[in-house]
Design an enzyme around this catalytic site. Structure first.
Site, PDB file in Angstrom:
ATOM      1  N   PRO A   1       0.674  -1.166  -0.034  1.00 20.39           N
ATOM      2  CA  PRO A   1       0.069   0.036   0.004  1.00 20.39           C
ATOM      3  C   PRO A   1       1.090   1.341  -0.118  1.00 20.39           C
ATOM      4  O   PRO A   1       1.745   1.365   0.783  1.00 20.39           O
ATOM      5  CB  PRO A   1      -0.857  -0.054   1.217  1.00 20.39           C
ATOM      6  CG  PRO A   1      -0.960  -1.689   1.557  1.00 20.39           C
ATOM      7  CD  PRO A   1       0.604  -2.322   1.023  1.00 20.39           C
ATOM      8  N   CYS A   2       0.559   2.129  -1.084  1.00 21.30           N
ATOM      9  CA  CYS A   2       1.244   3.422  -1.007  1.00 21.30           C
ATOM     10  C   CYS A   2       1.059   4.751  -0.602  1.00 21.30           C
ATOM     11  O   CYS A   2       1.613   5.708  -0.904  1.00 21.30           O
ATOM     12  CB  CYS A   2       1.640   3.413  -2.520  1.00 21.30           C
ATOM     13  SG  CYS A   2       0.155   3.989  -3.606  1.00 21.30           S
TER      14      CYS A   2
END
Length: 349
Positions: A74-75
């Site tokens: 997840p960014c």
């Protein structure tokens, strides 16, 4: 080549890998809605619905030289639109360590790590260096670079960082351009149905025959598709839409209509952005929160329109509430971009 997809989400990266000839055997995703979306669209892949950090062993049997592990943690903690939690205090920013833990355990011949380009910014290079350094210590030759999805037929200007590792001495080269011309929003979605604010008619026939090769590619012979779900915005928000020209954003909205907007001083250029018909889209991230506006209709984008702009085929269905589906689409790696990376890798093996 056998693939394992970590942090798989709705399966955009797996779709690109499969189109490049990689047999994706296992996917790992902790979100139950994204995991169910993956199951429905990749029926021959084992989906492990769990946090990557809890995994000890993966049910995979193959020689390490035939194995590729790929994924994008997840960014949100690295995104340029996230100014609050972009630093080292965000636990999401350290999930790359779990990626490294799995690669150390499985010893695949190839790895592909994907994330936002913000990982390269000053102050956040500690994470980039941690990933690259960790892979090098495991014996990988590394290539890294930022690719713009619009250069690979995706109708969206979206820059993503790819880190590719191989146990061979010769590093894998990243692709450059695969498209002679960019794909516009018109070429991507103009054949989809006319919708209203708050529309919830999930499955509908196409509005017109396909008018571009891209539309034909997305349809794959279908006469109708699903995902025609639009956020039901309040009348005050719809009133703002009417003042925004093509390419305009919140700054085109009269001040008196923005008085009840809580954070007007914090708006970035992507908020209330109306897309141009004849250019690629801006980034399809959290398109509900950013209030991305349809090029000619005074409403937000439907789930299917956003999926088209991400290069998901119309056969790819999404599971969950409209909000869950919007999140899955926005978080995904564009399949055509992933395909270009994996095809380049496979061609060099």
């Amino acid at each position: 080549m056998i693939g394992i997809d970590l942090f798989s989400g709705a399966g955009g990266m797996s779709l690109g890998a499969e189109r490049a000839g990689i047999d994706v055997k296992v996917a790992v995703e902790s979100d139950p809605y994204a995991a169910e979306t993956y199951r429905r669209n990749h029926r021959n892949t084992l989906v492990i619905e769990a946090d990557v950090g809890t995994l000890v062993d993966l049910p995979i049997k193959c020689h390490s030289k035939d194995l590729i592990v790929f994924g994008g943690p997840p960014c949100q903690g690295f995104s340029t639109s996230n100014q609050r939690t972009r630093g080292p205090d965000n636990s999401q920013n350290w999930l790359f360590r779990e990626f490294l833990r799995i690669t150390a355990r499985l010893n695949p011949h190839f790895v592909v790590f994907e994330n936002v380009a913000g990982l390269l910014e000053q102050g956040r290079k500690v994470f980039f260096n941690g990933i690259v350094g960790g892979l090098k210590r495991q014996g990988y030759s590394i290539t890294s670079g930022v690719l713009n999805a619009a250069n690979f037929e995706v109708p969206q200007r979206r820059s993503r960082l790819f880190i590719v590792g191989t146990k061979s001495r010769r590093p894998i080269e990243l692709p450059t351009h695969s498209a002679r011309t960019v794909t516009s929003v018109r070429s991507a979605i103009h054949d989809l149905p006319v919708l209203r604010n708050g529309d919830h008619r999930d499955r509908l026939p196409y509005r017109t025959d396909a008018t571009s090769q891209y539309q034909e590619r997305m349809r794959r012979g279908q006469s109708e598709c699903d995902g025609h779900l639009v956020t039901n915005n309040a009348p005050s928000i719809v009133a703002r839409y009417k003042h925004i020209p093509a390419g305009g954003n919140w700054q085109s909205i009269p001040a008196f209509l923005m008085r009840n907007y809580a954070d007007v001083d914090r708006c970035h250029t992507g908020v209330y952005r109306r897309l141009y018909w004849d250019a690629p889209s801006i980034v399809i991230g959290n398109f509900r929160k950013n209030m991305l506006v349809h090029p000619s209709q005074n409403r937000g984008l439907s789930v299917r329109e956003a999926a088209r702009l991400q290069s998901f085929p119309d056969s790819h269905t999404f599971f969950g509430s409209i909000g869950k589906q919007q999140q899955q689409v926005g978080n995904a790696v564009p399949p055509l971009l992933a395909q270009a990376v994996f095809q380049s890798l496979v061609a060099q093996v």
